[in-house]
Design a protein around this motif. Structure first.
Motif, PDB file in Angstrom:
ATOM      1  N   VAL A  11       1.865   1.024  -9.219  1.00  0.00           N
ATOM      2  CA  VAL A  11       0.818   1.573  -8.063  1.00  0.00           C
ATOM      3  C   VAL A  11       1.379   1.155  -6.809  1.00  0.00           C
ATOM      4  O   VAL A  11       1.417   1.900  -5.876  1.00  0.00           O
ATOM      5  CB  VAL A  11      -0.255   1.074  -8.443  1.00  0.00           C
ATOM      6  N   THR A  12       1.896  -0.076  -6.591  1.00  0.00           N
ATOM      7  CA  THR A  12       2.285  -0.654  -5.143  1.00  0.00           C
ATOM      8  C   THR A  12       3.558   0.297  -4.869  1.00  0.00           C
ATOM      9  O   THR A  12       3.420   0.775  -3.288  1.00  0.00           O
ATOM     10  CB  THR A  12       2.715  -1.984  -5.306  1.00  0.00           C
ATOM     11  N   THR A  13       4.365   0.716  -5.529  1.00  0.00           N
ATOM     12  CA  THR A  13       5.662   1.391  -5.223  1.00  0.00           C
ATOM     13  C   THR A  13       5.239   2.723  -4.552  1.00  0.00           C
ATOM     14  O   THR A  13       5.792   3.107  -3.623  1.00  0.00           O
ATOM     15  CB  THR A  13       6.531   1.552  -6.305  1.00  0.00           C
ATOM     16  N   LEU A  14       4.434   3.350  -5.466  1.00  0.00           N
ATOM     17  CA  LEU A  14       4.115   4.858  -4.950  1.00  0.00           C
ATOM     18  C   LEU A  14       3.126   4.859  -3.816  1.00  0.00           C
ATOM     19  O   LEU A  14       3.315   5.710  -2.868  1.00  0.00           O
ATOM     20  CB  LEU A  14       3.185   5.458  -6.305  1.00  0.00           C
ATOM     21  N   ALA A  15       2.311   3.695  -3.690  1.00  0.00           N
ATOM     22  CA  ALA A  15       1.361   3.640  -2.390  1.00  0.00           C
ATOM     23  C   ALA A  15       2.241   3.359  -1.389  1.00  0.00           C
ATOM     24  O   ALA A  15       2.089   3.872  -0.211  1.00  0.00           O
ATOM     25  CB  ALA A  15       0.423   2.446  -2.794  1.00  0.00           C
TER      26      ALA A  15
END
Length: 283
Positions: A11-15
């Protein structure tokens, strides 16, 4: 536990990737519409700052469990930073002052201690200045870049040449012999100074004085060229005082000096003075 960790990581990487792609697209669109170099530079900087804040917020939101943990971490972090990174925090505070109150802006000509030049960038921790003066006379560029910590705005005086008034007083000293016609010399010098001045300078300065008088106790004074006399060992010194736009100082100074020389060479009753001796012999 591992699944939760990997889910948060994804989630962090995509965000972060989405924020970075969107900010890059927005930056290209806005920069393409702007024509001014200064505006383009500021647009890139503010988008970069906004992107950083959003990414930090996303990381905190994803990885911290509750509000209590967020406030606790922020409390300990700020206390540690205050003790160990005092100068860094002072620089950040200085940068915030530059961004909000704008005592100095990109394009201003400033002087700080032995550094004088044009501000070409204001970063979080330091100001970048394109140096003028130093070993080069009359405010010409040296080609060197100098940096000044932003926190120094709280502790040391800065001189701004272009904020408020975009003109400075300059002086030229002319030394003539004691037997020269000083009144004629003064008349020539004043006439040359008046002809050399930019016709728009008086209007611009008066308008700037009106604006500054709304914020500061600024009184309008004499703006036209004026001369002063002083007696030196080798002759009479006429001191010309005149207004010049900051970035035209050398050109104006050179023009006045050249025209004074040409005019005095045509006058029979005016001679330049220089150190000399007279010897009297007795029979």
């Amino acid at each position: 536990m591992n699944k939760i960790f990997y889910d948060k990581l994804i989630v962090t990487t995509l965000a972060i990737l989405i924020v970075y792609v969107l900010s890059t697209l927005i930056m290209k669109i806005l920069v393409k519409k702007e024509e001014g170099v200064k505006t383009k530079h500021l647009t890139r900087k503010w988008i970069g700052y906004t992107r950083t804040v959003i990414i930090v917020f996303i990381i905190m939101l994803v990885w911290l469990q509750d509000v209590f943990s967020v406030t606790t971490i922020l409390g300990f972090t700020s206390a540690g930073l205050a003790l160990s990174l005092n100068q860094v925090i002072l620089n950040i505070a200085g940068w915030m002052l530059f961004m909000i109150k704008r005592p100095i802006e990109i394009g201003d000509r400033i002087e700080y201690k032995d550094i004088k030049g044009d501000v070409i960038d204001i970063r979080m921790f330091y100001i970048v200045v394109l140096e003028v003066g130093n070993w080069v006379k009359l405010d010409q560029s040296t080609g060197r870049l100098a940096t000044i910590p932003t926190g120094k705005i709280f502790t040391d005086p800065f001189f701004n040449f272009t904020s408020g008034f975009n003109a400075v007083w300059d002086e030229i000293d002319v030394l003539i012999t004691f037997d020269s016609d000083k009144d004629r010399a003064k008349e020539i010098i004043i006439d040359i100074a008046n002809k050399s001045m930019d016709k728009t300078i008086f209007t611009k300065i008066r308008d700037e004085q009106k604006e500054m008088s709304k914020k500061f106790a600024v009184k309008s004074g004499k703006l036209t060229p004026i001369t002063y006399f002083s007696i030196k060992e080798s002759g009479i010194q006429i001191e010309l005082r005149y207004l010049s736009f900051v970035r035209k100082r050398r050109d104006t100074n050179n023009f006045i000096n050249e025209k004074i020389y040409e005019a005095f060479m045509k006058e029979e009753n005016i001679n330049f003075a220089y150190p000399s001796q007279k010897i009297y012999l007795e029979k």
